[in-house]
Design a protein around this motif. Structure first.
Motif, PDB file in Angstrom:
ATOM      1  N   LEU A   1      41.847   8.702  -0.655  1.00  0.00           N
ATOM      2  CA  LEU A   1      42.371   9.877   0.041  1.00  0.00           C
ATOM      3  C   LEU A   1      42.287   9.690   1.547  1.00  0.00           C
ATOM      4  CD1 LEU A   1      43.384  12.855  -0.242  1.00  0.00           C
ATOM      5  CD2 LEU A   1      40.975  13.528  -0.106  1.00  0.00           C
ATOM      6  N   TRP A   2      41.175   9.145   2.016  1.00  0.00           N
ATOM      7  CA  TRP A   2      40.949   8.964   3.448  1.00  0.00           C
ATOM      8  C   TRP A   2      41.946   7.975   4.050  1.00  0.00           C
ATOM      9  CZ3 TRP A   2      35.075   9.526   4.428  1.00  0.00           C
ATOM     10  CH2 TRP A   2      34.851  10.126   5.669  1.00  0.00           C
ATOM     11  N   LEU A   3      42.136   6.858   3.375  1.00  0.00           N
ATOM     12  CA  LEU A   3      43.065   5.853   3.887  1.00  0.00           C
ATOM     13  C   LEU A   3      44.505   6.352   3.829  1.00  0.00           C
ATOM     14  CD1 LEU A   3      41.487   2.601   2.407  1.00  0.00           C
ATOM     15  CD2 LEU A   3      41.281   3.503   4.742  1.00  0.00           C
ATOM     16  N   ALA A   4      44.836   7.072   2.757  1.00  0.00           N
ATOM     17  CA  ALA A   4      46.187   7.636   2.659  1.00  0.00           C
ATOM     18  C   ALA A   4      46.424   8.658   3.771  1.00  0.00           C
ATOM     19  CB  ALA A   4      46.402   8.268   1.291  1.00  0.00           C
ATOM     20  N   ALA A   5      45.403   9.475   4.052  1.00  0.00           N
ATOM     21  CA  ALA A   5      45.529  10.455   5.125  1.00  0.00           C
ATOM     22  C   ALA A   5      45.784   9.761   6.463  1.00  0.00           C
ATOM     23  CB  ALA A   5      44.269  11.314   5.205  1.00  0.00           C
ATOM     24  N   ARG A   6      45.051   8.694   6.726  1.00  0.00           N
ATOM     25  CA  ARG A   6      45.253   7.981   7.994  1.00  0.00           C
ATOM     26  C   ARG A   6      46.649   7.364   8.059  1.00  0.00           C
ATOM     27  NH1 ARG A   6      46.370   7.077  12.093  1.00  0.00           N
ATOM     28  NH2 ARG A   6      45.309   6.090  13.861  1.00  0.00           N
ATOM     29  N   ALA A   7      47.135   6.861   6.920  1.00  0.00           N
ATOM     30  CA  ALA A   7      48.480   6.290   6.874  1.00  0.00           C
ATOM     31  C   ALA A   7      49.554   7.361   7.127  1.00  0.00           C
ATOM     32  CB  ALA A   7      48.728   5.620   5.524  1.00  0.00           C
ATOM     33  N   GLU A   8      49.226   8.624   6.822  1.00  0.00           N
ATOM     34  CA  GLU A   8      50.137   9.735   7.076  1.00  0.00           C
ATOM     35  C   GLU A   8      49.913  10.345   8.466  1.00  0.00           C
ATOM     36  OE1 GLU A   8      52.538  10.773   5.156  1.00  0.00           O
ATOM     37  OE2 GLU A   8      52.076  10.104   3.113  1.00  0.00           O
ATOM     38  N   ASN A   9      49.068   9.680   9.284  1.00  0.00           N
ATOM     39  CA  ASN A   9      48.709  10.178  10.618  1.00  0.00           C
ATOM     40  C   ASN A   9      48.030  11.539  10.557  1.00  0.00           C
ATOM     41  OD1 ASN A   9      49.625   7.981  12.283  1.00  0.00           O
ATOM     42  ND2 ASN A   9      51.705   8.594  11.713  1.00  0.00           N
ATOM     43  N   LEU A  10      47.195  11.695   9.530  1.00  0.00           N
ATOM     44  CA  LEU A  10      46.378  12.897   9.372  1.00  0.00           C
ATOM     45  C   LEU A  10      44.913  12.541   9.574  1.00  0.00           C
ATOM     46  CD1 LEU A  10      48.109  14.281   6.167  1.00  0.00           C
ATOM     47  CD2 LEU A  10      48.017  15.488   8.370  1.00  0.00           C
ATOM     48  N   GLY A  11      44.197  13.420  10.260  1.00  0.00           N
ATOM     49  CA  GLY A  11      42.760  13.250  10.380  1.00  0.00           C
ATOM     50  C   GLY A  11      42.057  13.828   9.163  1.00  0.00           C
ATOM     51  N   MET A  12      40.921  13.236   8.791  1.00  0.00           N
ATOM     52  CA  MET A  12      40.151  13.732   7.662  1.00  0.00           C
ATOM     53  C   MET A  12      38.672  13.588   7.978  1.00  0.00           C
ATOM     54  SD  MET A  12      40.318  12.551   3.673  1.00  0.00           S
ATOM     55  CE  MET A  12      38.828  12.298   2.712  1.00  0.00           C
TER      56      MET A  12
ATOM     57  N   LEU B   1      48.990  12.380  -0.914  1.00  0.00           N
ATOM     58  CA  LEU B   1      47.568  12.123  -0.703  1.00  0.00           C
ATOM     59  C   LEU B   1      46.803  12.186  -2.020  1.00  0.00           C
ATOM     60  CD1 LEU B   1      46.836  14.303   2.484  1.00  0.00           C
ATOM     61  CD2 LEU B   1      47.348  11.853   2.389  1.00  0.00           C
ATOM     62  N   LEU B   2      47.074  13.216  -2.796  1.00  0.00           N
ATOM     63  CA  LEU B   2      46.362  13.389  -4.063  1.00  0.00           C
ATOM     64  C   LEU B   2      46.758  12.323  -5.071  1.00  0.00           C
ATOM     65  CD1 LEU B   2      46.481  17.283  -4.331  1.00  0.00           C
ATOM     66  CD2 LEU B   2      44.588  15.840  -3.551  1.00  0.00           C
ATOM     67  N   THR B   3      47.995  11.874  -5.016  1.00  0.00           N
ATOM     68  CA  THR B   3      48.434  10.784  -5.893  1.00  0.00           C
ATOM     69  C   THR B   3      47.667   9.509  -5.563  1.00  0.00           C
ATOM     70  OG1 THR B   3      50.644  11.744  -6.121  1.00  0.00           O
ATOM     71  CG2 THR B   3      50.402   9.414  -6.667  1.00  0.00           C
ATOM     72  N   ALA B   4      47.488   9.241  -4.259  1.00  0.00           N
ATOM     73  CA  ALA B   4      46.704   8.061  -3.856  1.00  0.00           C
ATOM     74  C   ALA B   4      45.272   8.185  -4.333  1.00  0.00           C
ATOM     75  CB  ALA B   4      46.757   7.918  -2.335  1.00  0.00           C
ATOM     76  N   ALA B   5      44.679   9.364  -4.166  1.00  0.00           N
ATOM     77  CA  ALA B   5      43.300   9.561  -4.621  1.00  0.00           C
ATOM     78  C   ALA B   5      43.189   9.390  -6.131  1.00  0.00           C
ATOM     79  CB  ALA B   5      42.822  10.944  -4.206  1.00  0.00           C
TER      80      ALA B   5
ATOM     81  N   TYR C   1      30.213   7.044  -8.480  1.00  0.00           N
ATOM     82  CA  TYR C   1      30.792   6.036  -7.586  1.00  0.00           C
ATOM     83  C   TYR C   1      32.315   6.020  -7.710  1.00  0.00           C
ATOM     84  CZ  TYR C   1      25.961   4.238  -7.541  1.00  0.00           C
ATOM     85  OH  TYR C   1      24.601   4.097  -7.443  1.00  0.00           O
ATOM     86  N   SER C   2      32.807   6.214  -8.913  1.00  0.00           N
ATOM     87  CA  SER C   2      34.258   6.240  -9.124  1.00  0.00           C
ATOM     88  C   SER C   2      34.905   7.380  -8.340  1.00  0.00           C
ATOM     89  CB  SER C   2      34.571   6.396 -10.612  1.00  0.00           C
ATOM     90  OG  SER C   2      34.079   5.300 -11.361  1.00  0.00           O
ATOM     91  N   ALA C   3      34.276   8.547  -8.377  1.00  0.00           N
ATOM     92  CA  ALA C   3      34.826   9.688  -7.648  1.00  0.00           C
ATOM     93  C   ALA C   3      34.814   9.431  -6.147  1.00  0.00           C
ATOM     94  CB  ALA C   3      34.043  10.958  -7.983  1.00  0.00           C
ATOM     95  N   VAL C   4      33.811   8.709  -5.661  1.00  0.00           N
ATOM     96  CA  VAL C   4      33.779   8.370  -4.239  1.00  0.00           C
ATOM     97  C   VAL C   4      34.899   7.388  -3.894  1.00  0.00           C
ATOM     98  CG1 VAL C   4      32.398   7.317  -2.408  1.00  0.00           C
ATOM     99  CG2 VAL C   4      31.326   8.894  -4.010  1.00  0.00           C
ATOM    100  N   CYS C   5      35.280   6.547  -4.840  1.00  0.00           N
ATOM    101  CA  CYS C   5      36.450   5.680  -4.616  1.00  0.00           C
ATOM    102  C   CYS C   5      37.699   6.526  -4.397  1.00  0.00           C
ATOM    103  CB  CYS C   5      36.650   4.739  -5.807  1.00  0.00           C
ATOM    104  SG  CYS C   5      35.444   3.392  -5.929  1.00  0.00           S
ATOM    105  N   ALA C   6      37.804   7.643  -5.096  1.00  0.00           N
ATOM    106  CA  ALA C   6      38.940   8.552  -4.887  1.00  0.00           C
ATOM    107  C   ALA C   6      38.909   9.121  -3.473  1.00  0.00           C
ATOM    108  CB  ALA C   6      38.922   9.670  -5.922  1.00  0.00           C
ATOM    109  N   VAL C   7      37.709   9.389  -2.975  1.00  0.00           N
ATOM    110  CA  VAL C   7      37.572   9.863  -1.595  1.00  0.00           C
ATOM    111  C   VAL C   7      38.128   8.829  -0.615  1.00  0.00           C
ATOM    112  CG1 VAL C   7      35.933  10.460   0.233  1.00  0.00           C
ATOM    113  CG2 VAL C   7      35.552  11.295  -2.107  1.00  0.00           C
ATOM    114  N   GLN C   8      37.743   7.574  -0.817  1.00  0.00           N
ATOM    115  CA  GLN C   8      38.203   6.534   0.105  1.00  0.00           C
ATOM    116  C   GLN C   8      39.726   6.372   0.045  1.00  0.00           C
ATOM    117  OE1 GLN C   8      36.818   5.257   2.515  1.00  0.00           O
ATOM    118  NE2 GLN C   8      37.134   3.077   2.816  1.00  0.00           N
TER     119      GLN C   8
END
Length: 215
Positions: A140-151, A38-42, A131-138
């Protein structure tokens, strides 16, 4: 690398199935290798001037999460009082965080001084690092969903709670605190839409061609 239709369809499905999760978290621990993914994706989010202004604080300790929850409860009371009538009553029925239920919290910060005073791409719009840091949030969010994790993003929280509880240097900006965990189920529609707070705005109302208000 070129992606085929299956890659495309999977990406869109993840985007459409992403939810801001505040309830139904399970206590199941998240394996460290998944957290690292997740953190690698972010960390691979785009950033202005390639400055990578983010840092990630990983929180598992229940006592730390309890202190953050106490901060939320105070902020939530202040927030509820800003609404009136039926809106206020509805607000008080909403589940707006999963700080203690989710086994993992991640706080994301932004170091606006990283890479120096003058940053390529920030010379006219200095807020681009935020804005760049918020891109990291997104990411993280998509990676979490791909891992079947809620965020879920806990925005009803005073920054001082996180500065003090997590010992964050005051020269950093706090982007947000996020609850992450496995869930009993993912909802078909966003909670705020499901419970009558707000409907999704039609896409056609958000699109303009060539100039503003040209539909």
């Amino acid at each position: 690398m070129l992606f085929d239709d299956s890659h495309r369809d999977t990406l869109y499905n993840i985007i459409f199935q992403r939810r801001d999760v505040r309830r139904d978290f399970l206590p199941t621990p998240i394996p460290d290798d998944i957290i690292l993914r997740l953190l690698t994706a972010a960390h691979h989010a785009p950033s202005v001037g390639f400055m990578q202004p983010w840092d990630f604080i990983v929180i598992k300790d229940p006592s730390t999460r309890r202190k953050i929850k106490e901060g939320f409860l105070i902020a939530n009371e202040v927030s509820a009082d800003k609404f009136q009538g039926d809106r206020k009553s509805l607000y008080r029925t909403l589940k707006l965080e999963g700080i203690e239920e989710a086994p993992l919290g991640i706080c994301i910060t932004c170091d606006r001084s990283r890479t120096g005073d003058v940053v390529l791409g920030k010379t006219i719009k200095p807020e681009m690092d935020l804005y760049s840091a918020v891109c990291a949030v997104q990411n993280l969010w998509l990676a979490a969903r791909a891992e079947n994790l809620g965020m879920g993003w806990v925005s009803i929280l005073d920054d001082d709670v996180l500065y003090n509880t997590l010992n964050i240097p005051r020269d950093l900006n706090i982007i947000g605190y996020f609850c992450i965990g496995y869930v009993e189920q993912f909802q078909n529609t966003p909670d705020l839409q499901q419970f009558g707070w707000q409907d999704r705005r039609p896409l056609k109302d958000a699109i303009h061609f060539e100039t503003w208000n040209t539909k």
